[in-house]
Motif scaffolding. Structure first.
Motif, PDB file in Angstrom:
ATOM      1  N   GLU A   1      33.819  46.058  -0.672  1.00 26.39           N
ATOM      2  CA  GLU A   1      33.178  45.571   0.565  1.00 26.39           C
ATOM      3  C   GLU A   1      31.713  45.997   0.657  1.00 26.39           C
ATOM      4  OE1 GLU A   1      36.589  45.580   4.043  1.00 26.39           O
ATOM      5  OE2 GLU A   1      35.272  47.297   3.829  1.00 26.39           O
TER       6      GLU A   1
ATOM      7  N   CYS B   1      34.596  42.878  13.479  1.00 29.67           N
ATOM      8  CA  CYS B   1      34.532  41.493  12.964  1.00 29.67           C
ATOM      9  C   CYS B   1      34.942  40.501  14.049  1.00 29.67           C
ATOM     10  CB  CYS B   1      35.445  41.339  11.749  1.00 29.67           C
ATOM     11  SG  CYS B   1      34.809  42.178  10.292  1.00 29.67           S
TER      12      CYS B   1
ATOM     13  N   ASP C   1      32.929  37.155  15.643  1.00 29.16           N
ATOM     14  CA  ASP C   1      33.567  35.828  15.701  1.00 29.16           C
ATOM     15  C   ASP C   1      33.541  35.315  17.139  1.00 29.16           C
ATOM     16  OD1 ASP C   1      36.172  34.198  16.312  1.00 29.16           O
ATOM     17  OD2 ASP C   1      35.917  33.992  14.144  1.00 29.16           O
TER      18      ASP C   1
ATOM     19  N   HIS D   1      33.393  35.397   6.034  1.00 31.66           N
ATOM     20  CA  HIS D   1      34.173  36.239   5.121  1.00 31.66           C
ATOM     21  C   HIS D   1      33.236  37.062   4.249  1.00 31.66           C
ATOM     22  CE1 HIS D   1      33.038  33.239   2.069  1.00 31.66           C
ATOM     23  NE2 HIS D   1      33.295  32.350   2.998  1.00 31.66           N
TER      24      HIS D   1
ATOM     25  N   HIS E   1      35.776  34.657  -1.488  1.00 29.83           N
ATOM     26  CA  HIS E   1      36.405  35.129  -0.253  1.00 29.83           C
ATOM     27  C   HIS E   1      36.941  36.529  -0.521  1.00 29.83           C
ATOM     28  CE1 HIS E   1      37.243  30.669   0.774  1.00 29.83           C
ATOM     29  NE2 HIS E   1      36.135  31.060   1.337  1.00 29.83           N
ATOM     30  N   GLU E   2      36.333  37.519   0.081  1.00 30.58           N
ATOM     31  CA  GLU E   2      36.858  38.873  -0.067  1.00 30.58           C
ATOM     32  C   GLU E   2      36.693  39.608   1.264  1.00 30.58           C
ATOM     33  OE1 GLU E   2      34.469  40.149  -3.549  1.00 30.58           O
ATOM     34  OE2 GLU E   2      33.249  41.349  -2.179  1.00 30.58           O
ATOM     35  N   ALA E   3      37.103  40.844   1.312  1.00 30.03           N
ATOM     36  CA  ALA E   3      37.015  41.606   2.563  1.00 30.03           C
ATOM     37  C   ALA E   3      35.540  41.896   2.881  1.00 30.03           C
ATOM     38  CB  ALA E   3      37.793  42.911   2.421  1.00 30.03           C
TER      39      ALA E   3
ATOM     40  N   SER F   1      37.207  40.119   6.554  1.00 30.34           N
ATOM     41  CA  SER F   1      37.359  38.786   7.125  1.00 30.34           C
ATOM     42  C   SER F   1      36.628  38.785   8.472  1.00 30.34           C
ATOM     43  CB  SER F   1      38.855  38.514   7.317  1.00 30.34           C
ATOM     44  OG  SER F   1      39.027  37.420   8.172  1.00 30.34           O
TER      45      SER F   1
ATOM     46  N   SER G   1      36.611  37.349  11.315  1.00 24.73           N
ATOM     47  CA  SER G   1      37.385  36.401  12.121  1.00 24.73           C
ATOM     48  C   SER G   1      38.063  37.118  13.274  1.00 24.73           C
ATOM     49  CB  SER G   1      38.433  35.705  11.255  1.00 24.73           C
ATOM     50  OG  SER G   1      39.620  36.473  11.217  1.00 24.73           O
TER      51      SER G   1
ATOM     52  N   SER H   1      40.569  40.101  12.603  1.00 19.78           N
ATOM     53  CA  SER H   1      40.228  41.420  12.061  1.00 19.78           C
ATOM     54  C   SER H   1      39.454  42.276  13.069  1.00 19.78           C
ATOM     55  CB  SER H   1      39.391  41.246  10.787  1.00 19.78           C
ATOM     56  OG  SER H   1      38.859  42.490  10.405  1.00 19.78           O
TER      57      SER H   1
ATOM     58  N   VAL I   1      28.412  39.327   4.283  1.00 12.91           N
ATOM     59  CA  VAL I   1      29.355  38.354   4.856  1.00 12.91           C
ATOM     60  C   VAL I   1      28.700  36.987   4.984  1.00 12.91           C
ATOM     61  CG1 VAL I   1      30.719  40.038   6.180  1.00 12.91           C
ATOM     62  CG2 VAL I   1      28.689  39.025   7.236  1.00 12.91           C
TER      63      VAL I   1
END
Ligand code: GLY
Ligand code: MN
Ligand code: MN
Length: 371
Positions: free
Chosen positions: A142, A277, A281, A303, A310-312, A314, A316, A319, A329
């Protein structure tokens, strides 16, 4: 069959640092050994580019379990690792290595594996016990190092330059597939090792699908086109979305564009270490919902981006993870109008101590979107 060989060649500093972080996480989780099988994780941990291979980390040793295709690659990239070249299945060789090292327990990460691989490894390492490890690799990946950011910026630069070259060639009558192919060619010729994901080029109603598949639809004399694209550079991904127009910009799409842009800029503005996160969002979603399009923003805001597209983390509503300095991100709100079109605007954003730093720089001025 096991063949072991160690050399005294030195480990690069960046890899030494990653290995010591992995070992710190192992010690925190009381793991005497840690098995890494996911391709991007094995690359991250060691710099070894070969696939279908595993890395086993111990407090004082690193083992690579691979096969003959990667003999030379191992010599070049990780001569310092102890090698175990399999003739049979990877799981069987992992079992042999665990036996040889007398391991009673080994940490594994089921989330990075196929279920069949997990079951095969679990069986092959008996009587050694598999311990489900915390997401050690995802947590480390991350946070981007400055060496990683250099490659990521290159990947973004290539993607953007390729898009500028492609936009100059867009004409009515071309198909979505032709434009996507052109864009991929322009990325490759600028040094991309590949594409970060299947390029999306979608015109009018097809752009209402967030993950549209380019087809044989032709660009009209007056139409909108959405591109979602990214390059891969030394495995590192970029990921952007822009829309453009031929002929004119329909007023309804222009209205939606302004709302999406306002939401994106506000969300970017809210990014800071410590912010969750889901709260970022919510900033974008709040603006889009207030404008009456909440139902038409049907995916998360963004993301993490790095070795995987797409990795950590998220970014959204799902999360509540707090953002940390060094995370990279995407911020990509969208509004989709079935049968009409869709607008998504996506940038790649670094979390810094002082807030967001937007690393992608393509224009978002609607006036410049008219080709
Ligand atoms: N290209 C897929 C995404 O933006 O997440
Ligand atoms: Mn994208
Ligand atoms: Mn994305």
């Amino acid at each position: 069959m096991t063949k072991s060989r160690s050399t005294r060649k030195t480990i690069p500093d960046e890899i030494k640092e990653r290995l010591s972080r992995i070992r710190r996480a192992m010690s925190k989780a009381s793991l005497p050994a840690f098995l890494i099988t996911n391709h991007m994780d094995t690359f991250y941990a060691t710099g070894f580019t070969g696939e279908d291979s595993a890395i086993l980390v111990q407090p004082r040793a690193v083992h690579v379990i691979s096969d003959g295709r990667f003999d030379e690659t191992i010599n070049e990239e990780i001569p310092w690792a102890t090698r175990h070249m399999r003739k049979g299945l990877l799981a069987a060789e992992v079992g042999n290595v665990c036996k040889k090292l007398g391991l009673k327990e080994v940490g594994i990460q089921p989330s990075g594996m196929m279920l069949s691989e997990y079951q095969a490894i679990k069986k092959a390492i008996r009587p050694c016990k598999p311990i489900d490890a915390p997401p050690i690799m995802a947590n480390l990946r991350e946070i981007k190092s400055s060496a990683e950011l250099t490659v990521l910026r290159k990947s973004m630069r290539i993607a953007q330059d390729a898009m500028k070259a492609t936009l100059a060639t867009i004409r009515p009558g071309q198909t979505e597939i032709e434009a996507a192919a052109r864009l991929e060619f322009e990325m490759r010729r600028r040094g991309a090792s590949g594409i970060a994901f299947g390029t999306i080029c979608a015109t009018d109603g097809n752009a209402a699908h967030p993950h549209a598949i380019p087809g044989k639809r032709r660009f009209k004399k007056s139409c909108m086109i959405l591109f979602d694209w990214g390059a891969r550079c030394g495995f590192y991904c970029s990921d952007l979305t822009r829309v453009c127009f031929i002929g004119k910009i329909p007023p309804r799409i222009a209205e939606v564009y302004r709302i999406v842009l306002e939401a994106q800029l506000a969300a970017i503005d809210a990014i800071k270490p410590g912010q969750r996160c889901c709260d970022i969002d919510a900033v974008a979603r709040g603006i889009i919902s207030k404008a009456g399009f909440g139902e038409q923003f049907n995916h998360g805001l963004g993301h993490g981006l790095g070795l995987d597209v797409h990795e950590a983390p998220s970014l959204s509503w799902r999360s509540d993870k707090p953002l940390k300095e060094g995370m990279l991100v995407t911020v990509e709100p969208g509004i989709y109008l079935p049968g009409v079109g869709g607008v998504r605007i996506e940038d790649d954003v670094l979390v810094t101590a002082r807030g967001a730093k937007v690393l992608t720089s393509m224009s978002k001025d609607l006036n410049e979107a008219l080709l």
